[in-house]
Design a protein around this motif. Sequence first.
Motif, short mmCIF file in Angstrom:
data_model
loop_
_atom_site.label_atom_id
_atom_site.label_comp_id
_atom_site.label_asym_id
_atom_site.label_seq_id
_atom_site.Cartn_x
_atom_site.Cartn_y
_atom_site.Cartn_z
N LEU A 113 0.84 -1.19 0.00
CA LEU A 113 0.00 0.00 0.00
C LEU A 113 0.88 1.25 0.00
N ALA A 146 5.06 12.05 4.05
CA ALA A 146 5.14 11.84 5.49
C ALA A 146 5.46 10.39 5.85
N SER A 147 5.36 9.49 4.88
CA SER A 147 5.63 8.09 5.20
C SER A 147 7.11 7.76 5.06
N LEU A 148 7.92 8.76 4.70
CA LEU A 148 9.36 8.53 4.57
C LEU A 148 10.05 9.16 5.77
N ASN A 149 10.93 8.40 6.40
CA ASN A 149 11.67 8.93 7.55
C ASN A 149 12.59 10.06 7.09
N PRO A 150 12.37 11.30 7.60
CA PRO A 150 13.15 12.44 7.09
C PRO A 150 14.63 12.37 7.44
N ARG A 151 15.02 11.50 8.34
CA ARG A 151 16.42 11.43 8.73
C ARG A 151 17.18 10.41 7.89
N TRP A 152 16.48 9.66 7.05
CA TRP A 152 17.13 8.58 6.33
C TRP A 152 17.47 8.97 4.90
N THR A 153 18.44 8.27 4.33
CA THR A 153 18.76 8.47 2.92
C THR A 153 17.83 7.60 2.09
N GLU A 190 14.78 -0.80 3.31
CA GLU A 190 14.21 -1.26 4.59
C GLU A 190 13.35 -2.51 4.45
N ARG A 205 10.02 1.80 -2.95
CA ARG A 205 9.99 1.03 -1.72
C ARG A 205 8.89 -0.03 -1.78
N TYR A 215 5.55 8.62 9.48
CA TYR A 215 6.44 7.62 8.90
C TYR A 215 6.66 6.45 9.84
N ALA A 242 3.64 4.38 9.22
CA ALA A 242 3.81 3.74 7.92
C ALA A 242 4.75 2.55 8.04
N ARG A 258 12.89 -3.03 15.85
CA ARG A 258 13.52 -2.20 14.82
C ARG A 258 12.86 -0.83 14.78
N PRO A 271 21.47 13.77 10.90
CA PRO A 271 22.08 13.88 9.57
C PRO A 271 21.60 15.11 8.81
#
Lengths: 242, 301
Positions: free
Chosen positions: A97, A104-111, A118, A168, B199, B202, B212, B296
């Motif tokens: 889904l 907003a479903s993406l972690n802002p701290r991650w690349t 993931e 993803r 997130y 999600a 995790r 970061p």
Amino acid sequence: MMTDRSTLVEVRSVTKSFTRGRWYSAQRVLALDSVTLSIHCGSTVALVGASGSGKSTLARCIAQMEKPDGGEIWFDGRNLTALAPSACRRFRTRIQLVPQNVAASLNPRWTAAQIVSEPLCVQRWGRANDRLRRSLELIESVGLDSSTLQQNSSHLSGGQRTRLALARALALEPRLLILDESLASLDLLLQAQIINLLIDLQARHSLAYLVIAHDMTLVAAMTDKVVELQQGKIVRQDVYTC
Amino acid sequence: MLKSFLLRRLQHTLLLLTLVSMGSFLLLELAPGDFLTETTLNPRISPQTLASLRDRFGLTKSLPERYFYWVRSAAQGEFGISFAYDMPVRALIWPRMLSTLLLTATSLGLAWMIALPLGVWAAARQGSWPDRLLVLSTSGFLSIPELVFACGILIIAAKTQWLRMGGLPLAVCVLTPVSLPLLLRHIRAGVLTASGATYVRAARAHGVSEMRLWFRHVLPAASHPLISLFGLSVAGLLSSSLLVEVVVGWPGLGPLFLEAVGARDFYVVTGVVSLSAIFLAAGTLLADMLLYFCDPRIRMN
């Protein structure tokens, strides 16, 4: 667009209700009222209806994020509602889904690389190197530049984020992709680009789509069937033949 | 980039120190009387002696003159002379500051060690009975005035003879519960905000395991406000315990500061206030540096 006529998902008279308010003023709201619907392999079904008509609830029931109160959901010849949760796990990767608010479903701290890999990490897919290679493949398959891989997701544009979320969702090679108004926040040009990308991906991976949309004109180009919900009931089912 | 940032922070700190010392000078000047006002009431001391004392302490000079004397003295590391103790302020403050730091650092460390796991644990079980009980009891603790709480602990300690009067364990026993509820609430709220982010939901919906989820998504996101909070509690290291020290008789800055304010011991007050300002600047700087290494997004900008 209909390459394969076999049924992928079959929803049989599914009912779902929620309780609203606190215990002293509780109200039961019927979100889905014996909904029956089928999605064929490699086809696209559009789900339309006013807000509160149960579109998202149906999507979440199919994606195994909600348990229906009654009825059955069959996926690839198996009754998911009758399976034990542990047995269900295997099928969850097959249905992905893409949520309403993609950014907003993406972690802002991650690349981007971390985000795309993931699902692979969670499913213990391959080794770190294999995962990185697969992420690169995925990123390129949704039309993103390979240099985005090392970029922070908070630095990406709206269109790039939508593509990233798609990458993803595709990571575990799903059979069904549910797009819950995932394109609503993009401008027209970007929407058209992404829809072209979706059509392209469908042809390559024989994906089935369940597209939830307000604006029918956009998805009309790729839809095989339109289902209209009204207060939890299906009021219209039109099949287009291409 | 880091270098220019540090340089800018140093400028800010110097500006802050100047303003704080000026402010404390001005406020003390606005209060009526000076160090020798009470001595004036003593009929055995002649006006001549008083005048010569005033002259010796530099109280006859104008405010800007006194301020510049203090700045010069501070630059030499003395921070003026205490009238009451007749010694350089730095030599007077230094051992007391160390004993205050011993007390506050111990209780702050203890409070963080208790609050961090407890706050995260409560946030993970939001709405459960242990969580509600915790929130209720922190409200209870917060609504008890520090002074009343300190007196209560003192009475218990005196009656039961469990803790030695004026010892470190007693002072820590008073100070830790005073700072604990606020920390606990902030940590719980910070973790709740982080775990409610879209997130995170999600990721949960995507089937990411709870382990995790907490260690890769929630806690890194919650660390941001908590690091700022940590910086603030470092900033309060000197000032948070002043009142408690007076009540439990801990030989730190608290009793000295109170006495100096009462006696209008000008330079001692200014010295303590400036020292607190230095800690404030150091605490926020520490928080910023930690954030720089933890987030970061800040590093990339």
